[in-house]
Design a protein around this motif. Structure first.
Motif, PDB file in Angstrom:
ATOM      1  N   ASN A 595       0.819  -1.219   0.000  1.00  0.00           N
ATOM      2  CA  ASN A 595       0.000   0.000   0.000  1.00  0.00           C
ATOM      3  C   ASN A 595       0.852   1.267   0.000  1.00  0.00           C
ATOM      4  O   ASN A 595       0.411   2.319  -0.448  1.00  0.00           O
ATOM      5  N   ASN A 629      -3.981  -0.266 -12.106  1.00  0.00           N
ATOM      6  CA  ASN A 629      -4.096   1.113 -11.609  1.00  0.00           C
ATOM      7  C   ASN A 629      -2.846   1.974 -11.775  1.00  0.00           C
ATOM      8  O   ASN A 629      -2.836   3.118 -11.341  1.00  0.00           O
ATOM      9  N   LEU A 633      -2.078   5.879 -10.777  1.00  0.00           N
ATOM     10  CA  LEU A 633      -1.178   6.179  -9.663  1.00  0.00           C
ATOM     11  C   LEU A 633       0.019   7.010 -10.119  1.00  0.00           C
ATOM     12  O   LEU A 633       0.451   7.932  -9.418  1.00  0.00           O
ATOM     13  N   GLU A 661     -12.014   8.744 -11.031  1.00  0.00           N
ATOM     14  CA  GLU A 661     -11.420   7.694 -10.212  1.00  0.00           C
ATOM     15  C   GLU A 661     -10.416   8.293  -9.245  1.00  0.00           C
ATOM     16  O   GLU A 661      -9.761   9.290  -9.557  1.00  0.00           O
ATOM     17  N   ILE A 663      -7.670   6.972  -5.793  1.00  0.00           N
ATOM     18  CA  ILE A 663      -7.192   5.954  -4.849  1.00  0.00           C
ATOM     19  C   ILE A 663      -6.612   6.690  -3.647  1.00  0.00           C
ATOM     20  O   ILE A 663      -5.764   7.575  -3.790  1.00  0.00           O
ATOM     21  N   LEU A 730      -6.361   0.875   1.450  1.00  0.00           N
ATOM     22  CA  LEU A 730      -6.565   1.647   0.230  1.00  0.00           C
ATOM     23  C   LEU A 730      -8.058   1.798   0.036  1.00  0.00           C
ATOM     24  O   LEU A 730      -8.807   0.840   0.209  1.00  0.00           O
ATOM     25  N   ILE A 732     -10.673   2.713  -2.893  1.00  0.00           N
ATOM     26  CA  ILE A 732     -10.723   2.907  -4.342  1.00  0.00           C
ATOM     27  C   ILE A 732     -12.080   3.531  -4.669  1.00  0.00           C
ATOM     28  O   ILE A 732     -13.124   2.947  -4.346  1.00  0.00           O
TER      29      ILE A 732
END
Ligand code: GLA
Length: 736
Positions: A595, A629, A633, A661, A663, A730, A732
């Motif tokens: 993570n 992802n 990221l 989106e 995260i 995390l 999402i």
């Protein structure tokens, strides 16, 4: 045109939608600064902002204008020792022993675009419409030296770059003892200075202190930009937070010795000054020669520290990093360093690679220990050919076998260094930096090659090309594992020794340039005992930097959080390593290690042969997740949410460019008893979109998530999993 010259007032206004920078040809024809900050309307005349001397004792430039005291005037290229008692921008030693200079306006040029700096890394443009430049040529009438002040304003970024070029048009040699790339005089000093300081394995801690009268500085005298002080600082107002208020970011596109200073005088003005460190610099400039100073970058934010960081991130990611990897998601790698150190052979490597491939890894990196005789760190640097005991079939055969397993192959090198136990040293003992007849200090049992000598750079280049021409190398980790000492080059004259530190780094840049031009398909990651050369200069050549040798997830929270002040996630080398961690012997859960590492380039630094089946299962899931992802990221917009330097928890998030989106990474190092409920206000979402949160039964609008916050306590959802130390989660978010 975003750079305007008003001839009636001799004023230049550089502005875009965020910032204004106003400078002026002063009555004595030096260049003064009237304003830098939030964008303001243009006007023909800003003379009311020109402040002459305060009352009191002062030294004036002449008898007639007896209020024209340079000590009180905000300037762009202050000459020292002529009445300005603060730090100067230039120190030129002249044949008559004088250091007095007078640089007066001669002419200027405004043009669309931005010119590259010869031999040096710099930010760039892809079309002339992206930026406008102003070059102001100043001349010292006695010395016939010109100084060109080079400014570039990006149109759509809160970024102004500045550098200086000197040309000797006279008949005498002068010696440049100091030259500032940037001088910026701010009218008040009511700021906090933020710096990134540290040491090996604890790089880039955020330190904040109020400016005070006198000089405050950060620097490197190590020959590399260093883990101790990153070549960056910010000035922020007391009330500035992550998301509100004014901040000025200053960064130096240079990888060698630097000095960044803020000089606060007794009238509460602040002079920012950024330069190659003058203590190890002395550069003879002969007639007809030029000297280009490295580039300084100024970022202005009126929306807090986060916006300053995002501006640096976008600039570095889009207009500093080059090559085909610039816009590409980075390969998920495994590096064998912590897995085997130097104790491996071909079979071990192939077994590791096979296991890694089964987990979904894409690139296998062979770290230190692969070249002849390299079983400890006491030997072999400089002999860049395969150790035939460990690798009986050679490097290219190994690379081929790794490729056949379905993985790309990567290789560690440390080209700037030499061991005394090496063929290279036997053949060229004079190629190390050291003072004849004096002891040379060792660092990690090794010495530094004289990269100021083009023959040395060429020899190393040819050795590396010999490997790269015959081996399928896709990635190179370029290390540099000791600071420099006794910097003296036997290939230079006594009077040239002050050039060596700078020439060394120019040699490093030249070697990088030669290799990236010849092998554009290779992804470079720079490294210097971890993050000892994490600077914008390196990023011009190597799109990634190994952030720290400290791979402990909890320590990495601080290191990566601090690094994010300036550098984007796509540049931050971050790996999952084994537990207990090799640096701290701390045991953290595998999911927390991932993570943290997801917020970077991502990879593994462990021996996959010894993983438990359950760990392999989890790693497979992690790699799947990262593959899905990584473009979000690595290329989304990063927001810091909770600082591990100020809180018991840490949090950050990345939002996609369309804001559909996001995260969120949330980390809680130590469990607390009988704890409170927690809500974490998010950033950067679309207030009008309804976001689903994976694993949660409810949805929430962006405005709720940003103003009420995301619930991070499991207990409030009647889950009992929120227990233990080193917990992370995390979240999402999808709005599709
Ligand atoms: C440095 C690097 C490490 C590793 C070793 C190899 O310390 O930071 O990642 O490559 O060198 O000697």
């Amino acid at each position: 045109m975003p750079i305007i010259f008003h001839p009636s007032t001799n004023t230049f206004h550089l502005y875009n939608n965020t910032l204004s920078y106003i400078i002026k040809i002063l009555p004595n024809r030096q260049i003064g600064n009237l304003y830098f900050g939030h964008k303001i309307h243009d006007q023909e005349n800003f003379d009311h902002l020109f402040e002459l001397a305060n009352r009191g004792v002062r030294v004036c430039v002449d008898e007639i204008h007896n209020n024209f005291s340079l000590e009180h005037i905000k300037q762009e290229f202050p000459s020292p020792y002529k009445g300005d008692m603060r730090l100067g921008s230039i120190d030129l030693a002249q044949s008559n022993g004088s250091h007095i200079v007078e640089f007066y306006y001669d002419h200027h040029e405004i043009f669309f675009g931005k010119r590259p700096l010869e031999g040096l890394p710099s930010t760039y443009i892809e079309s002339d419409q992206e930026a406008t430049s102003l070059w102001i040529t100043l001349k010292d009438p006695l010395l016939h030296i010109t100084a060109i002040l080079q400014y570039t304003l990006y149109e759509k970024r809160a970024v102004l770059t500045r550098s200086v070029k000197l040309c000797n048009e006279g008949k005498d040699t002068v010696v440049i003892e100091a030259l500032s790339s940037l001088n910026l005089d701010l009218p008040d000093a009511d700021y906090d200075m933020m710096t990134l300081t540290g040491a090996w394995a604890r790089e880039r801690s955020i330190k904040i202190h109020p400016l005070h009268e006198g000089i405050q500085s950060i620097y490197s005298l190590r020959g590399h930009s260093s883990a101790n002080f990153n070549p960056f600082f910010a000035l922020k107002r007391k009330e500035t937070t992550e998301n509100q208020g004014e901040a000025i970011g200053v960064s130096f596109v240079y990888s060698g010795n630097f000095l960044a200073q803020v000089d606060v005088d007794s009238f509460n003005t602040a002079r920012i000054n950024l330069q190659i460190h003058p203590a190890t610099f002395s550069w003879p400039l002969h007639p007809n020669q030029t000297f280009q100073a490295p580039e300084a970058i100024l970022v202005y934010s009126n929306q807090g520290i986060n916006f300053m960081s995002q501006t640096f991130h976008d600039l570095f990611r889009q207009r500093l990093v080059r090559g085909p990897y610039r816009d590409k998601s980075r390969p998920i790698l495994i590096n064998n360093w912590e897995g085997t150190y130097m104790d491996f052979d071909e079979n071990i490597l192939l077994e590791m690679a096979k296991e890694a491939k089964n987990l979904g890894v894409e690139l296998f990196v062979l770290d230190d220990g692969w070249f002849e005789g390299r079983n400890t760190d006491t030997t072999s640097l400089g002999d860049w050919w395969a150790d035939r005991v460990k690798l009986p079939h050679g490097l290219s055969a190994l690379a081929k076998k790794i490729n056949d397993l379905g993985l790309e192959f990567g290789l560690w090198i440390e080209p700037e260094m030499i061991s005394k136990r090496s063929h290279l040293y036997q053949n060229h003992p004079d190629w190390i930096l050291c003072v004849p007849d004096r002891n040379a200090s060792v660092g990690r049992n090794q010495y530094v090659l004289d990269f100021s000598n083009p023959d040395v750079v060429d020899y190393i280049a040819r050795q590396l090309e010999n490997i790269l021409d015959h081996t399928a190398v896709r990635y190179i980790k370029w290390d540099m594992n000791r600071s420099m000492s006794e910097v003296y080059s036997s290939s230079h004259l006594p009077q040239e020794q002050g050039m060596i530190y700078h020439k060394y780094i120019l040699g490093v840049y030249r070697l990088y340039e030669r290799l990236i031009q010849k092998y554009p398909h290779i992804l470079f990651e720079s490294c210097a005992s971890g993050g000892g050369r994490f600077d914008p200069g390196m990023l011009y050549y190597a799109p990634q930097t190994w952030t720290s040798d400290n791979t402990d997830a909890i320590e990495r929270l601080k290191i990566q959080y601090g690094t994010s002040l300036v550098y984007p996630l796509s540049c931050m080398g971050s790996h999952v390593s084994a537990a207990p961690n090799h640096q701290l012997l701390r045991n953290t859960p595998l999911n927390t290690r991932a993570n943290v590492a997801y917020f970077g380039t991502f990879g593994y630094e462990l021996d996959p042969r010894v993983l438990l089946p359950s760990e392999k299962e989890e790693i497979r899931r992690q790699i799947d997740f990262m593959k899905k992802n990584r473009s979000l990221l690595q290329f989304g917009t990063f927001y810091r949410l909770l600082s591990p330097f100020e809180n018991k928890e840490a949090a950050w998030m990345v939002v996609s460019n369309d804001r559909l989106e996001a995260i969120v990474g949330y980390y809680r190092p130590l469990q607390e008893v009988n704890e409170r409920f927690r809500r974490l206000p998010l950033q950067g979402l679309d207030p009008n979109l309804l976001y689903a949160i994976e694993g949660k039964s409810y949805k929430a609008y962006g405005d709720e998530l940003m103003h009420v916050g995301l619930i991070t306590t499991d207990l409030s959802c009647q889950e009992q999993t929120d227990e233990g130390d080193y917990v992370s989660k995390l979240f999402i978010l999808h709005a599709k």
